[in-house]
Design a protein around this motif. Sequence first.
Motif, short mmCIF file in Angstrom:
data_model
loop_
_atom_site.label_atom_id
_atom_site.label_comp_id
_atom_site.label_asym_id
_atom_site.label_seq_id
_atom_site.Cartn_x
_atom_site.Cartn_y
_atom_site.Cartn_z
N ILE A 177 1.33 9.91 -4.17
CA ILE A 177 0.21 10.77 -3.73
C ILE A 177 0.53 11.32 -2.34
CG2 ILE A 177 -2.29 10.90 -3.40
CD1 ILE A 177 -2.44 8.21 -4.95
N GLN A 178 1.06 10.46 -1.47
CA GLN A 178 1.34 10.90 -0.10
C GLN A 178 2.38 12.02 -0.08
OE1 GLN A 178 2.00 6.92 1.74
NE2 GLN A 178 0.69 7.72 3.33
N ILE A 189 2.22 1.89 -3.61
CA ILE A 189 1.30 2.48 -4.59
C ILE A 189 0.85 3.88 -4.16
CG2 ILE A 189 0.47 0.34 -5.65
CD1 ILE A 189 -2.05 0.61 -3.86
N SER A 190 0.95 4.18 -2.86
CA SER A 190 0.43 5.48 -2.39
C SER A 190 1.50 6.54 -2.22
CB SER A 190 -0.27 5.31 -1.03
OG SER A 190 -1.08 4.19 -1.02
N LEU A 194 0.65 15.16 -1.15
CA LEU A 194 -0.24 15.64 -0.09
C LEU A 194 0.56 16.22 1.07
CD1 LEU A 194 -2.92 12.80 0.03
CD2 LEU A 194 -3.31 15.16 -0.56
N TRP A 195 1.70 15.58 1.41
CA TRP A 195 2.54 16.07 2.51
C TRP A 195 3.02 17.48 2.21
CZ3 TRP A 195 3.82 14.03 7.27
CH2 TRP A 195 4.84 14.67 7.96
N PHE A 199 0.83 -1.21 0.00
CA PHE A 199 0.00 0.00 0.00
C PHE A 199 0.87 1.27 0.00
CE2 PHE A 199 -3.62 -2.68 0.97
CZ PHE A 199 -4.65 -2.00 0.35
N TYR A 200 1.99 1.24 0.76
CA TYR A 200 2.87 2.41 0.78
C TYR A 200 3.47 2.63 -0.61
CZ TYR A 200 2.70 2.20 5.92
OH TYR A 200 2.31 2.20 7.20
N ILE A 257 7.06 10.76 4.10
CA ILE A 257 5.85 10.64 3.29
C ILE A 257 4.58 10.51 4.13
CG2 ILE A 257 6.83 9.81 1.13
CD1 ILE A 257 6.13 6.98 2.02
N ASN A 258 4.73 10.29 5.41
CA ASN A 258 3.53 10.03 6.22
C ASN A 258 3.86 10.26 7.69
OD1 ASN A 258 1.36 8.85 7.52
ND2 ASN A 258 1.52 6.88 6.50
N ALA A 282 1.67 19.62 0.04
CA ALA A 282 0.51 20.52 0.01
C ALA A 282 0.11 20.90 1.43
CB ALA A 282 -0.65 19.84 -0.71
#
Lengths: 108, 264
Positions: free
Chosen positions: B43-44, B39-40, B47-48, B36-37, B118-119, B50
């Motif tokens: 985007i992450q 593929i994401s 978003l981070w 999941f990390y 990233i998160n 932004a």
Amino acid sequence: MIKRIIFFIFFLYFLALIQTSFLVHLKILGIVPNLVLIVIILINIFTPYYQWQSIGLSLLGGFYLDVFSLSCFGPNYFCFFGFYTLISLLIALFIKFIFKRHVQFSKR
Amino acid sequence: MKTIHKIRVIVPVVLLIILFLVLNLTNFSDKTKNFFYSISSPIQKTLWQAGDNVSDFFSGIFNAQELKKEKDEIFLQNLELIAQISALKELEKENKDLREALSLGLEKDFQLVLSQVINKDISQDSLLINKGSEDGIVPGLSVITSQKTLLGQIGKVYKDFSEVVLITSKESSFDAKITEKEIYGVVKGEGNLKASLSLLPKEEDISEGETIVTSALGGIFPPKLLVGRIKEIKKTDIESFQTAELTLGFDLGELENLFIITNF
């Protein structure tokens, strides 16, 4: 109905991403609202209690939260993969139970 | 009819329990998360960045007065620092000459691996970075910012990603010292991006604003990494030690690039 479910599968995924990567920067009084749980609650409130698809969506939302929550360290009883899934399932079942037992809709 | 209904409820519940037992008892959950990390992460990352920009925009609006005060303080600090730099430059030259004279050679620097955030976890004091076991990352490595400020250490390592346990995590504690006075204490994470310096001798006179750096005592982190500054000192008659609340040396909102120390 299938279209709506597919929409929510992606919608919950993006909410979980926004939750963990975007909203963490925008704390309100030190608190980050959990958008995924809020949407799970809303889905269950606005779906009739006899439609069980909302339970599946709640499980999926919880699963996304489990995936994007980082591991906790040290002894913690709530530290296992599936914690948010369990919480989401309990929330969904609780709302269904309340609506089934205590809320009556007029038939029009 | 009732039996069929019961089966329809029991079967998914049992399947769900089995699924989560498998995910928790094997490393399948790590593989799931890594998938999941992977593929994401694009985007992450977007978003981070932004979120960082939006947060900067709003903090500018809501903290205008505070920012002005801070700007004045920084201006004064800057003047002080310019004076210090010129003094240090003299010392540096002197030091270089001495090193050459003693044939000590160049100082060994850290071996670093650059990574990006990233998160951030919603409940824990931890971050997710885009370097994992494939890049030679192992649990326990120190993580610093580009200003050589201590951030934490590597916790769990996935194939392409790793988790950083921040020094503010409740599980984090390590030896540190006040640079100006050579007073040793223990930095403990208190959760929610807060940390304190405890076990400071009561008789020592400590003032606010003093700098805390890591010490070589614990061996967890390399020595002389900046931890933060003293914010508030807590001293009571009952306790035999004094404790200080810390202002951390890093701002989580500003973090993008981090360095992992692979060798020191």
